[in-house]
Design a protein around this motif. Structure first.
Motif, PDB file in Angstrom:
ATOM      1  N   LYS A   1       0.806  -1.216   0.000  1.00  0.00           N
ATOM      2  CA  LYS A   1       0.000   0.000   0.000  1.00  0.00           C
ATOM      3  C   LYS A   1       0.844   1.273   0.000  1.00  0.00           C
ATOM      4  CE  LYS A   1      -3.860  -2.203   2.377  1.00  0.00           C
ATOM      5  NZ  LYS A   1      -4.694  -2.229   3.585  1.00  0.00           N
ATOM      6  N   CYS A   2       0.277   2.303  -0.650  1.00  0.00           N
ATOM      7  CA  CYS A   2       0.919   3.612  -0.692  1.00  0.00           C
ATOM      8  C   CYS A   2      -0.162   4.675  -0.792  1.00  0.00           C
ATOM      9  CB  CYS A   2       1.851   3.712  -1.891  1.00  0.00           C
ATOM     10  SG  CYS A   2       2.541   5.366  -2.179  1.00  0.00           S
ATOM     11  N   THR A   3      -0.082   5.671   0.064  1.00  0.00           N
ATOM     12  CA  THR A   3      -0.956   6.836  -0.052  1.00  0.00           C
ATOM     13  C   THR A   3      -0.079   8.078  -0.086  1.00  0.00           C
ATOM     14  OG1 THR A   3      -1.253   7.000   2.342  1.00  0.00           O
ATOM     15  CG2 THR A   3      -2.908   5.751   1.109  1.00  0.00           C
ATOM     16  N   TYR A   4      -0.607   9.141  -0.661  1.00  0.00           N
ATOM     17  CA  TYR A   4       0.222  10.319  -0.875  1.00  0.00           C
ATOM     18  C   TYR A   4      -0.573  11.588  -0.579  1.00  0.00           C
ATOM     19  CZ  TYR A   4      -2.521  10.746  -5.084  1.00  0.00           C
ATOM     20  OH  TYR A   4      -3.581  10.869  -5.939  1.00  0.00           O
ATOM     21  N   SER A   5       0.159  12.681  -0.449  1.00  0.00           N
ATOM     22  CA  SER A   5      -0.460  13.991  -0.294  1.00  0.00           C
ATOM     23  C   SER A   5       0.386  15.009  -1.047  1.00  0.00           C
ATOM     24  CB  SER A   5      -0.550  14.369   1.191  1.00  0.00           C
ATOM     25  OG  SER A   5      -1.035  15.687   1.334  1.00  0.00           O
ATOM     26  N   VAL A   6      -0.200  15.634  -2.063  1.00  0.00           N
ATOM     27  CA  VAL A   6       0.471  16.689  -2.825  1.00  0.00           C
ATOM     28  C   VAL A   6      -0.535  17.782  -3.141  1.00  0.00           C
ATOM     29  CG1 VAL A   6       2.173  15.150  -3.868  1.00  0.00           C
ATOM     30  CG2 VAL A   6       0.019  15.573  -5.051  1.00  0.00           C
TER      31      VAL A   6
ATOM     32  N   LYS B   1      -7.481   8.490  -7.401  1.00  0.00           N
ATOM     33  CA  LYS B   1      -7.388   9.902  -7.038  1.00  0.00           C
ATOM     34  C   LYS B   1      -8.224  10.231  -5.804  1.00  0.00           C
ATOM     35  CE  LYS B   1      -7.548  14.519  -9.061  1.00  0.00           C
ATOM     36  NZ  LYS B   1      -7.764  15.307 -10.297  1.00  0.00           N
ATOM     37  N   SER B   2      -9.408   9.651  -5.699  1.00  0.00           N
ATOM     38  CA  SER B   2     -10.283   9.985  -4.578  1.00  0.00           C
ATOM     39  C   SER B   2      -9.713   9.495  -3.254  1.00  0.00           C
ATOM     40  CB  SER B   2     -11.676   9.398  -4.804  1.00  0.00           C
ATOM     41  OG  SER B   2     -11.611   7.988  -4.853  1.00  0.00           O
ATOM     42  N   GLN B   3      -9.023   8.376  -3.294  1.00  0.00           N
ATOM     43  CA  GLN B   3      -8.410   7.839  -2.077  1.00  0.00           C
ATOM     44  C   GLN B   3      -6.946   8.234  -1.949  1.00  0.00           C
ATOM     45  OE1 GLN B   3      -9.146   3.623  -1.756  1.00  0.00           O
ATOM     46  NE2 GLN B   3     -11.369   3.848  -1.838  1.00  0.00           N
ATOM     47  N   THR B   4      -6.440   9.002  -2.876  1.00  0.00           N
ATOM     48  CA  THR B   4      -5.017   9.417  -2.939  1.00  0.00           C
ATOM     49  C   THR B   4      -4.112   8.214  -2.668  1.00  0.00           C
ATOM     50  OG1 THR B   4      -4.964  10.156  -0.616  1.00  0.00           O
ATOM     51  CG2 THR B   4      -5.524  11.788  -2.293  1.00  0.00           C
ATOM     52  N   SER B   5      -4.356   7.148  -3.415  1.00  0.00           N
ATOM     53  CA  SER B   5      -3.565   5.928  -3.215  1.00  0.00           C
ATOM     54  C   SER B   5      -2.955   5.453  -4.522  1.00  0.00           C
ATOM     55  CB  SER B   5      -4.437   4.825  -2.616  1.00  0.00           C
ATOM     56  OG  SER B   5      -5.415   4.407  -3.541  1.00  0.00           O
ATOM     57  N   PHE B   6      -1.916   4.655  -4.383  1.00  0.00           N
ATOM     58  CA  PHE B   6      -1.219   4.088  -5.540  1.00  0.00           C
ATOM     59  C   PHE B   6      -0.648   2.747  -5.086  1.00  0.00           C
ATOM     60  CE2 PHE B   6       0.315   4.174  -9.697  1.00  0.00           C
ATOM     61  CZ  PHE B   6       1.698   4.015  -9.771  1.00  0.00           C
ATOM     62  N   HIS B   7      -1.529   1.782  -4.856  1.00  0.00           N
ATOM     63  CA  HIS B   7      -1.121   0.491  -4.313  1.00  0.00           C
ATOM     64  C   HIS B   7      -0.480  -0.380  -5.381  1.00  0.00           C
ATOM     65  CE1 HIS B   7      -3.187   1.895  -0.900  1.00  0.00           C
ATOM     66  NE2 HIS B   7      -4.380   1.369  -1.134  1.00  0.00           N
ATOM     67  N   LEU B   8       0.571  -1.069  -4.978  1.00  0.00           N
ATOM     68  CA  LEU B   8       1.289  -1.990  -5.858  1.00  0.00           C
ATOM     69  C   LEU B   8       0.683  -3.375  -5.721  1.00  0.00           C
ATOM     70  CD1 LEU B   8       3.862  -2.301  -7.713  1.00  0.00           C
ATOM     71  CD2 LEU B   8       5.049  -3.027  -5.631  1.00  0.00           C
ATOM     72  N   LYS B   9       0.514  -4.055  -6.863  1.00  0.00           N
ATOM     73  CA  LYS B   9      -0.135  -5.359  -6.827  1.00  0.00           C
ATOM     74  C   LYS B   9       0.553  -6.337  -7.773  1.00  0.00           C
ATOM     75  CE  LYS B   9      -4.643  -3.344  -5.773  1.00  0.00           C
ATOM     76  NZ  LYS B   9      -6.082  -3.284  -6.096  1.00  0.00           N
ATOM     77  N   LYS B  10       0.342  -7.610  -7.452  1.00  0.00           N
ATOM     78  CA  LYS B  10       0.789  -8.674  -8.347  1.00  0.00           C
ATOM     79  C   LYS B  10      -0.147  -9.853  -8.133  1.00  0.00           C
ATOM     80  CE  LYS B  10       4.850 -11.198  -9.944  1.00  0.00           C
ATOM     81  NZ  LYS B  10       6.295 -11.446  -9.792  1.00  0.00           N
ATOM     82  N   PRO B  11      -0.648 -10.459  -9.209  1.00  0.00           N
ATOM     83  CA  PRO B  11      -1.658 -11.519  -9.066  1.00  0.00           C
ATOM     84  C   PRO B  11      -1.133 -12.774  -8.383  1.00  0.00           C
ATOM     85  CG  PRO B  11      -1.660 -10.622 -11.297  1.00  0.00           C
ATOM     86  CD  PRO B  11      -0.441 -10.075 -10.608  1.00  0.00           C
ATOM     87  N   SER B  12       0.151 -13.111  -8.621  1.00  0.00           N
ATOM     88  CA  SER B  12       0.690 -14.351  -8.084  1.00  0.00           C
ATOM     89  C   SER B  12       2.135 -14.109  -7.655  1.00  0.00           C
ATOM     90  CB  SER B  12       0.616 -15.458  -9.147  1.00  0.00           C
ATOM     91  OG  SER B  12       1.169 -16.651  -8.653  1.00  0.00           O
ATOM     92  N   ALA B  13       2.369 -14.134  -6.359  1.00  0.00           N
ATOM     93  CA  ALA B  13       3.688 -13.770  -5.830  1.00  0.00           C
ATOM     94  C   ALA B  13       4.712 -14.883  -6.044  1.00  0.00           C
ATOM     95  CB  ALA B  13       3.583 -13.456  -4.340  1.00  0.00           C
ATOM     96  N   LEU B  14       5.954 -14.460  -6.250  1.00  0.00           N
ATOM     97  CA  LEU B  14       7.090 -15.378  -6.359  1.00  0.00           C
ATOM     98  C   LEU B  14       8.035 -15.139  -5.180  1.00  0.00           C
ATOM     99  CD1 LEU B  14       7.939 -14.867 -10.145  1.00  0.00           C
ATOM    100  CD2 LEU B  14       6.668 -16.775  -9.146  1.00  0.00           C
ATOM    101  N   VAL B  15       8.754 -16.181  -4.786  1.00  0.00           N
ATOM    102  CA  VAL B  15       9.734 -16.021  -3.711  1.00  0.00           C
ATOM    103  C   VAL B  15      10.748 -14.932  -4.081  1.00  0.00           C
ATOM    104  CG1 VAL B  15      11.582 -17.139  -2.428  1.00  0.00           C
ATOM    105  CG2 VAL B  15       9.445 -18.372  -2.841  1.00  0.00           C
ATOM    106  N   SER B  16      11.074 -14.854  -5.348  1.00  0.00           N
ATOM    107  CA  SER B  16      12.057 -13.869  -5.819  1.00  0.00           C
ATOM    108  C   SER B  16      11.544 -12.432  -5.746  1.00  0.00           C
ATOM    109  CB  SER B  16      12.472 -14.189  -7.256  1.00  0.00           C
ATOM    110  OG  SER B  16      11.341 -14.197  -8.099  1.00  0.00           O
ATOM    111  N   ASP B  17      10.265 -12.244  -5.455  1.00  0.00           N
ATOM    112  CA  ASP B  17       9.729 -10.893  -5.267  1.00  0.00           C
ATOM    113  C   ASP B  17      10.083 -10.327  -3.894  1.00  0.00           C
ATOM    114  OD1 ASP B  17       6.656 -11.774  -6.992  1.00  0.00           O
ATOM    115  OD2 ASP B  17       8.480 -10.837  -7.782  1.00  0.00           O
TER     116      ASP B  17
END
Lengths: 115, 116
Positions: free
Chosen positions: A22-27, A69-85
């Protein structure tokens, strides 16, 4: 004031499961948003960015992020995680109204993918 | 491709000593940056440069100096090392600024500095 928050110090996910960092921002103006990954004893590597256009951005290694924009968020996602992540992930933002070149960085989220 | 190269990788300094962290890039990037990374914190910008002969202060410039005599090189100077400067230092470059279209910053591998 400009700021970035990564509310989770650490995220644990089982291999093969979806992951979200998760990531939220304020600018003041329009945000320019970035995700970087840092592997142990390495520099940061660019993953993806949002400047304008589609809210869903696709990046390297199968990662994607959704600009909300409404939640001022920019969440990072991946459908299927790898150990190398497993790594440290940083969110950063630049205020589109500012003329300087500074990126404001989050504190980072440690992602642990368990086999 | 070499990209952004930083030297040294590790260094221990005594209080009051001076040193220069070297950074060079071979991508012909105009913009270069020095950051420090402290545990549990995001990166803080120390100095940046938009081209040879031009430098400017970032968020945390005190105790540091920089120069940019060539496009390739952007050394960071610590004149009187203090324990508060114990950190990991990253050099980065980009062309044009990191928030423009289709560009991002490229980072070196970092210099781990301890001041004792």
């Amino acid at each position: 004031a400009q700021s970035v928050a990564q509310p989770e110090d650490q995220v644990n996910v089982a291999e093969g499961n979806p992951l979200t960092v998760k990531c939220t921002y304020s600018v003041s103006g329009n945000p320019y948003l970035f995700w970087y990954v840092q592997y142990p004893n390495r520099g940061l590597q660019f993953l993806l960015k949002y400047i304008t256009g589609d809210n869903l951005v696709k990046g390297s290694y199968g990662f994607e992020a959704e600009f909300n924009k409404s939640q001022t968020s920019f969440h990072l996602k991946k459908p299927s995680a790898l150990v190398s992540d497993s790594a440290l992930y940083f969110c950063a933002v630049r205020d589109g109204l500012k003329s300087n070149y500074q990126l404001i960085w989050g504190a980072g989220t440690k992602l642990i993918i368990k086999p | 491709n070499a990209g952004v190269t930083q030297t040294p990788k590790f260094r221990i300094l005594k209080i009051g000593q001076s040193m220069t962290l070297q950074c060079t890039q071979d991508m012909n990037h105009n913009y270069m940056y020095w950051y420090r990374q402290d545990p549990g914190m995001g990166l803080k910008l120390i100095y940046y440069s938009v081209g040879a002969g031009i430098t400017d202060k970032g968020e945390v410039p005190n105790g540091y100096n920089v120069s940019r005599s060539t496009t390739e090189d952007f050394p960071l100077r610590l004149e009187l090392a203090a324990p508060s400067q114990t950190s990991v230092y990253f050099c980065a470059s980009s062309y044009p600024p990191p928030a423009n279209m289709n560009t991002e910053a490229f980072f070196g591998q970092g210099t781990r500095l301890t001041v004792v």
